[in-house]
Design a protein around this motif. Structure first.
Motif, PDB file in Angstrom:
ATOM      1  N   ARG A  31      -3.163   7.608  11.633  1.00  0.00           N
ATOM      2  CA  ARG A  31      -2.747   6.992  12.899  1.00  0.00           C
ATOM      3  C   ARG A  31      -2.469   5.506  12.731  1.00  0.00           C
ATOM      4  N   SER A  32      -3.321   4.830  11.972  1.00  0.00           N
ATOM      5  CA  SER A  32      -3.114   3.403  11.719  1.00  0.00           C
ATOM      6  C   SER A  32      -3.793   3.014  10.416  1.00  0.00           C
ATOM      7  N   SER A  64      -0.775   9.794   1.258  1.00  0.00           N
ATOM      8  CA  SER A  64       0.619   9.389   1.139  1.00  0.00           C
ATOM      9  C   SER A  64       0.904   8.338   2.202  1.00  0.00           C
ATOM     10  N   LEU A  65       1.279   7.138   1.779  1.00  0.00           N
ATOM     11  CA  LEU A  65       1.524   6.035   2.712  1.00  0.00           C
ATOM     12  C   LEU A  65       2.946   5.511   2.568  1.00  0.00           C
ATOM     13  N   GLY A  66       3.522   5.131   3.701  1.00  0.00           N
ATOM     14  CA  GLY A  66       4.846   4.543   3.714  1.00  0.00           C
ATOM     15  C   GLY A  66       4.989   3.647   4.924  1.00  0.00           C
ATOM     16  N   THR A  67       6.086   2.935   4.983  1.00  0.00           N
ATOM     17  CA  THR A  67       6.323   2.044   6.111  1.00  0.00           C
ATOM     18  C   THR A  67       7.419   2.593   7.000  1.00  0.00           C
ATOM     19  N   LEU A  91       2.514   0.678   8.777  1.00  0.00           N
ATOM     20  CA  LEU A  91       2.152   1.614   7.724  1.00  0.00           C
ATOM     21  C   LEU A  91       1.701   2.920   8.362  1.00  0.00           C
ATOM     22  N   GLY A  92       2.068   4.026   7.763  1.00  0.00           N
ATOM     23  CA  GLY A  92       1.640   5.327   8.253  1.00  0.00           C
ATOM     24  C   GLY A  92       1.693   6.330   7.135  1.00  0.00           C
ATOM     25  N   GLY A  93       1.303   7.564   7.442  1.00  0.00           N
ATOM     26  CA  GLY A  93       1.361   8.582   6.412  1.00  0.00           C
ATOM     27  C   GLY A  93       0.475   9.760   6.728  1.00  0.00           C
ATOM     28  N   SER A  94       0.003  10.411   5.659  1.00  0.00           N
ATOM     29  CA  SER A  94      -0.840  11.584   5.829  1.00  0.00           C
ATOM     30  C   SER A  94      -1.889  11.619   4.721  1.00  0.00           C
ATOM     31  N   LEU A 144       0.806  -1.214   0.000  1.00  0.00           N
ATOM     32  CA  LEU A 144       0.000   0.000   0.000  1.00  0.00           C
ATOM     33  C   LEU A 144       0.846   1.273   0.000  1.00  0.00           C
ATOM     34  N   SER A 145       2.160   1.153   0.164  1.00  0.00           N
ATOM     35  CA  SER A 145       3.040   2.323   0.172  1.00  0.00           C
ATOM     36  C   SER A 145       2.953   3.056  -1.157  1.00  0.00           C
ATOM     37  N   GLY A 146       2.947   4.381  -1.080  1.00  0.00           N
ATOM     38  CA  GLY A 146       2.918   5.194  -2.289  1.00  0.00           C
ATOM     39  C   GLY A 146       1.907   6.313  -2.172  1.00  0.00           C
ATOM     40  N   LEU A 147       1.634   6.933  -3.302  1.00  0.00           N
ATOM     41  CA  LEU A 147       0.672   8.039  -3.360  1.00  0.00           C
ATOM     42  C   LEU A 147      -0.647   7.550  -3.928  1.00  0.00           C
TER      43      LEU A 147
END
Length: 145
Positions: A84-85, A62-65, A70-73, A42-45
């Protein structure tokens, strides 16, 4: 000349009314299958659109590890919030984002190719809105690697 001025005045008077009308959006998601076709990263834009009472709200997820988490904004027109999760169980996606008023929850499903999420965003006062996220192509992959 008077016809041109009258036409321009009529056109400009009609534009604000058209902009404020609610739009009917279709959030058609296929029923999730039990096993994804590809491994799921799921990482990526992700491009996001949420139906807020008939008005589209566009944004970027925007997701990254970080380690194994996994986290992001998530940036929407209302501002940027922290993810948050985010958990994935088969094709079921659950995401919690922080907001000033409290946590907001997304419950959805992931397409079998892992490139589309579709589901319901639940706000603190019981409001529910449909949302779709479409993963952008990863520009770094496939280039002389």
């Amino acid at each position: 000349m008077n016809r041109i001025i009258a036409g321009v005045a009529l056109a400009t008077a009609a534009v604000p009314a058209a902009e404020s009308e609610a739009t009917t959006m279709r959030f058609e998601c296929r029923a999730p299958i039990t096993k994804p076709i590809q491994s799921t990263d799921l990482s990526g834009l992700w491009d996001v659109v949420m139906d807020v009472a008939g008005v589209p709200s566009f944004g970027l997820l925007s997701l990254g590890t970080s380690g194994t988490e996994l986290g992001g904004s998530l940036a929407l027109s209302a501002g940027v919030v922290v993810v948050r999760s985010l958990s994935l169980d088969g094709q079921t996606v659950t995401m919690i984002v922080a907001s000033r008023e409290g946590d907001v929850r997304f419950d959805g499903s992931l397409a079998s190719d892992g490139k589309r999420m579709c589901g319901i965003v639940s706000y603190h006062r019981g409001q529910k809105f449909e949302m779709i996220a479409q993963k952008r192509a990863d520009r770094g992959r496939g280039r002389n690697q």
